[in-house]
Scaffold this motif. Sequence first.
Motif, PDB file in Angstrom:
ATOM      1  N   ALA A  78       0.855  -1.195   0.000  1.00 36.80           N
ATOM      2  CA  ALA A  78       0.000   0.000   0.000  1.00 36.80           C
ATOM      3  C   ALA A  78       0.885   1.237   0.000  1.00 36.80           C
ATOM      4  O   ALA A  78       2.081   1.175   0.283  1.00 36.80           O
ATOM      5  CB  ALA A  78      -0.895   0.005   1.236  1.00 36.80           C
ATOM      6  N   ALA A  79       0.250   2.367  -0.330  1.00 40.69           N
ATOM      7  CA  ALA A  79       0.915   3.664  -0.178  1.00 40.69           C
ATOM      8  C   ALA A  79      -0.053   4.588   0.537  1.00 40.69           C
ATOM      9  O   ALA A  79      -1.272   4.503   0.331  1.00 40.69           O
ATOM     10  CB  ALA A  79       1.280   4.236  -1.553  1.00 40.69           C
ATOM     11  N   GLY A  80       0.482   5.450   1.395  1.00 42.95           N
ATOM     12  CA  GLY A  80      -0.400   6.335   2.138  1.00 42.95           C
ATOM     13  C   GLY A  80       0.369   7.281   3.028  1.00 42.95           C
ATOM     14  O   GLY A  80       1.583   7.463   2.873  1.00 42.95           O
ATOM     15  N   VAL A  81      -0.366   7.875   3.981  1.00 43.69           N
ATOM     16  CA  VAL A  81       0.205   8.900   4.851  1.00 43.69           C
ATOM     17  C   VAL A  81       0.230   8.364   6.285  1.00 43.69           C
ATOM     18  O   VAL A  81      -0.778   7.815   6.764  1.00 43.69           O
ATOM     19  CB  VAL A  81      -0.641  10.194   4.789  1.00 43.69           C
ATOM     20  CG1 VAL A  81      -0.058  11.261   5.705  1.00 43.69           C
ATOM     21  CG2 VAL A  81      -0.717  10.709   3.353  1.00 43.69           C
ATOM     22  N   VAL A  82       1.346   8.543   6.974  1.00 44.48           N
ATOM     23  CA  VAL A  82       1.465   8.091   8.356  1.00 44.48           C
ATOM     24  C   VAL A  82       0.604   8.998   9.240  1.00 44.48           C
ATOM     25  O   VAL A  82       0.739  10.222   9.207  1.00 44.48           O
ATOM     26  CB  VAL A  82       2.938   8.126   8.824  1.00 44.48           C
ATOM     27  CG1 VAL A  82       3.045   7.759  10.307  1.00 44.48           C
ATOM     28  CG2 VAL A  82       3.781   7.179   7.966  1.00 44.48           C
ATOM     29  N   THR A  83      -0.307   8.377  10.010  1.00 38.70           N
ATOM     30  CA  THR A  83      -1.204   9.171  10.878  1.00 38.70           C
ATOM     31  C   THR A  83      -0.846   9.035  12.351  1.00 38.70           C
ATOM     32  O   THR A  83      -1.306   9.840  13.162  1.00 38.70           O
ATOM     33  CB  THR A  83      -2.669   8.741  10.685  1.00 38.70           C
ATOM     34  OG1 THR A  83      -2.762   7.330  10.906  1.00 38.70           O
ATOM     35  CG2 THR A  83      -3.158   9.088   9.287  1.00 38.70           C
ATOM     36  N   ASP A 100       4.377  11.647   7.127  1.00 39.81           N
ATOM     37  CA  ASP A 100       5.219  11.104   6.048  1.00 39.81           C
ATOM     38  C   ASP A 100       4.361  10.430   4.980  1.00 39.81           C
ATOM     39  O   ASP A 100       3.416   9.689   5.301  1.00 39.81           O
ATOM     40  CB  ASP A 100       6.198  10.040   6.591  1.00 39.81           C
ATOM     41  CG  ASP A 100       7.332  10.638   7.404  1.00 39.81           C
ATOM     42  OD1 ASP A 100       7.435  11.873   7.475  1.00 39.81           O
ATOM     43  OD2 ASP A 100       8.102   9.841   7.985  1.00 39.81           O
ATOM     44  N   GLU A 101       4.721  10.662   3.725  1.00 39.17           N
ATOM     45  CA  GLU A 101       4.089   9.923   2.619  1.00 39.17           C
ATOM     46  C   GLU A 101       4.958   8.698   2.350  1.00 39.17           C
ATOM     47  O   GLU A 101       6.166   8.847   2.081  1.00 39.17           O
ATOM     48  CB  GLU A 101       3.990  10.827   1.384  1.00 39.17           C
ATOM     49  CG  GLU A 101       3.099  12.030   1.644  1.00 39.17           C
ATOM     50  CD  GLU A 101       2.726  12.796   0.379  1.00 39.17           C
ATOM     51  OE1 GLU A 101       3.361  12.581  -0.678  1.00 39.17           O
ATOM     52  OE2 GLU A 101       1.776  13.597   0.459  1.00 39.17           O
ATOM     53  N   VAL A 102       4.369   7.518   2.453  1.00 38.57           N
ATOM     54  CA  VAL A 102       5.183   6.298   2.474  1.00 38.57           C
ATOM     55  C   VAL A 102       4.589   5.189   1.605  1.00 38.57           C
ATOM     56  O   VAL A 102       3.417   5.220   1.225  1.00 38.57           O
ATOM     57  CB  VAL A 102       5.317   5.760   3.929  1.00 38.57           C
ATOM     58  CG1 VAL A 102       6.033   6.764   4.817  1.00 38.57           C
ATOM     59  CG2 VAL A 102       3.953   5.377   4.502  1.00 38.57           C
ATOM     60  N   ILE A 103       5.442   4.204   1.352  1.00 36.52           N
ATOM     61  CA  ILE A 103       5.017   2.915   0.805  1.00 36.52           C
ATOM     62  C   ILE A 103       5.175   1.893   1.921  1.00 36.52           C
ATOM     63  O   ILE A 103       6.211   1.897   2.617  1.00 36.52           O
ATOM     64  CB  ILE A 103       5.890   2.499  -0.395  1.00 36.52           C
ATOM     65  CG1 ILE A 103       5.722   3.490  -1.546  1.00 36.52           C
ATOM     66  CG2 ILE A 103       5.536   1.085  -0.840  1.00 36.52           C
ATOM     67  CD1 ILE A 103       6.667   3.225  -2.721  1.00 36.52           C
ATOM     68  N   ALA A 104       4.184   1.033   2.093  1.00 31.15           N
ATOM     69  CA  ALA A 104       4.282  -0.043   3.079  1.00 31.15           C
ATOM     70  C   ALA A 104       4.334  -1.380   2.353  1.00 31.15           C
ATOM     71  O   ALA A 104       3.430  -1.717   1.593  1.00 31.15           O
ATOM     72  CB  ALA A 104       3.088  -0.014   4.020  1.00 31.15           C
ATOM     73  N   TYR A 105       5.437  -2.093   2.571  1.00 27.33           N
ATOM     74  CA  TYR A 105       5.595  -3.430   1.996  1.00 27.33           C
ATOM     75  C   TYR A 105       6.643  -4.169   2.831  1.00 27.33           C
ATOM     76  O   TYR A 105       7.724  -3.614   3.048  1.00 27.33           O
ATOM     77  CB  TYR A 105       6.073  -3.382   0.557  1.00 27.33           C
ATOM     78  CG  TYR A 105       6.300  -4.781   0.006  1.00 27.33           C
ATOM     79  CD1 TYR A 105       5.219  -5.582  -0.321  1.00 27.33           C
ATOM     80  CD2 TYR A 105       7.584  -5.308  -0.115  1.00 27.33           C
ATOM     81  CE1 TYR A 105       5.418  -6.871  -0.779  1.00 27.33           C
ATOM     82  CE2 TYR A 105       7.782  -6.597  -0.572  1.00 27.33           C
ATOM     83  CZ  TYR A 105       6.695  -7.365  -0.904  1.00 27.33           C
ATOM     84  OH  TYR A 105       6.890  -8.651  -1.344  1.00 27.33           O
ATOM     85  N   ARG A 106       6.430  -5.298   3.310  1.00 28.71           N
ATOM     86  CA  ARG A 106       5.235  -6.117   3.265  1.00 28.71           C
ATOM     87  C   ARG A 106       4.179  -5.592   4.232  1.00 28.71           C
ATOM     88  O   ARG A 106       4.489  -5.365   5.396  1.00 28.71           O
ATOM     89  CB  ARG A 106       5.561  -7.543   3.646  1.00 28.71           C
ATOM     90  CG  ARG A 106       6.417  -8.215   2.612  1.00 28.71           C
ATOM     91  CD  ARG A 106       6.776  -9.614   3.043  1.00 28.71           C
ATOM     92  NE  ARG A 106       7.307 -10.378   1.964  1.00 28.71           N
ATOM     93  CZ  ARG A 106       6.623 -11.290   1.258  1.00 28.71           C
ATOM     94  NH1 ARG A 106       5.382 -11.576   1.571  1.00 28.71           N
ATOM     95  NH2 ARG A 106       7.172 -11.921   0.265  1.00 28.71           N
ATOM     96  N   ALA A 107       2.984  -5.521   3.761  1.00 27.10           N
ATOM     97  CA  ALA A 107       1.906  -4.954   4.549  1.00 27.10           C
ATOM     98  C   ALA A 107       0.688  -5.874   4.455  1.00 27.10           C
ATOM     99  O   ALA A 107      -0.237  -5.615   3.687  1.00 27.10           O
ATOM    100  CB  ALA A 107       1.578  -3.565   4.036  1.00 27.10           C
ATOM    101  N   PRO A 108       0.693  -6.971   5.247  1.00 24.27           N
ATOM    102  CA  PRO A 108      -0.441  -7.901   5.171  1.00 24.27           C
ATOM    103  C   PRO A 108      -1.748  -7.177   5.483  1.00 24.27           C
ATOM    104  O   PRO A 108      -1.805  -6.368   6.410  1.00 24.27           O
ATOM    105  CB  PRO A 108      -0.123  -8.944   6.247  1.00 24.27           C
ATOM    106  CG  PRO A 108       1.356  -8.833   6.474  1.00 24.27           C
ATOM    107  CD  PRO A 108       1.715  -7.401   6.210  1.00 24.27           C
TER     108      PRO A 108
END
Length: 326
Positions: A78-83, A100-108
């Motif tokens: 996924a990609a998104g914003v850290v809250t 932060d604008e980020v990519i999360a992987y691995r993100a089950p």
Amino acid sequence: MPGCGGDVAAGVALVVIAAAYGGPEVLSIVDEPVSGPGPGEARIAVRAAGVNPVDVKSYSGAFGADPARLPIRLGAEAAGVVTAVGPDTVGPAGPVSVGDEVIAYRAPGAYAAELVVPAQAVVPKPGTLDWPQAAGLMLTGVTAWHLLAATDVGPGDTVLVHGGSGGVGLMAVQLAVIRGARVVATASPARHELLKDLGAIPVAYGPGLADRAAVAAPGGVDVALDLVGTDEAWDVSMALVSDKARIATIVAFGRGLKAGIKVLGGAPGADPGTEIRERARLELARLAQDGKLRVLVSQTFPLAEAAAAHHAILDGHTTGKITLIP
Ligand SMILES: NC(=O)c1ccc[n+]([C@@H]2O[C@H](COP(=O)([O-])OP(=O)(O)OC[C@H]3O[C@@H](n4cnc5c(N)ncnc54)[C@H](OP(=O)(O)O)[C@@H]3O)[C@@H](O)[C@H]2O)c1
């Protein structure tokens, strides 16, 4: 709490689940609790989630149908914003902070409006990518990186990529070109211009492939990457590449293991390449940031239409990536 920020209260968020094994009709979107991030974790407001064939396999029965595993949360990237962040939230590129604008992987469980992941799964989103592109970079990117590392692709090599226009294929083509290799890639004719743009020599798959590939690679084929698992890809790879250690598959696990070629991925006996794949994430983000690696997204669907996205990927002719938008 030092290192914490944002609203760390637990809440609920929409997520996609498979409540049974079967086809895409078993998918539904439900509210599920989202925990506040614990130590070393970050909570992310998801802007886009990547769709991959393995997501379908997770509930199709391809990996078994143990009722105890139900319901199954879907997605891996996924990609998104850290809250919100818990204490000690350091990722591979440094501290992870709210906003932060980020990519999360691995993100089950990435098919979700919100997600809690270990900070180690979080890398900065390249500013050159939009949200769907960022969500679609990593799973295919690290797989392609692993394929090229395992077969030791370098300058002077000629690489045959079976399935060059799919998610993994477009990454493998671009990364092989970056490594200085000559790339011959199979695809249906409608994708040939795209492959040429990316620096590959396209050839149509289907009867006569071995002859067409030999014409495209008059000096011979050094490496073959099987991203499709067909008999044709197998036969042509075996016919054209003399060194079995330079043939790799990410699909044909059983016969690949028997034949002694490189078998890569999470299946029993395969090489998961965990460290190679984890390290590749920052390299992939850097190449995308520098404009050297493109992520081609062919379709986006609302999160609630995950089943339609899965019908599309089951069609087997996706160009690049499909992503979901919460
Ligand atoms: N082991 C691992 O670590 C790992 C990791 C990622 C993916 N995978 C697996 O690798 C496979 C590919 O993943 P993906 O994300 O790239 O899938 P994808 O995007 O759905 O790939 C679709 C591509 O396959 C091509 N294709 C369809 N039939 C073909 C044929 N007979 N011969 C050659 N190409 C054909 C299509 O080309 P045209 O549209 O041009 O027809 C299309 O571009 C999937 O089975 C996936 O589960 C394994």
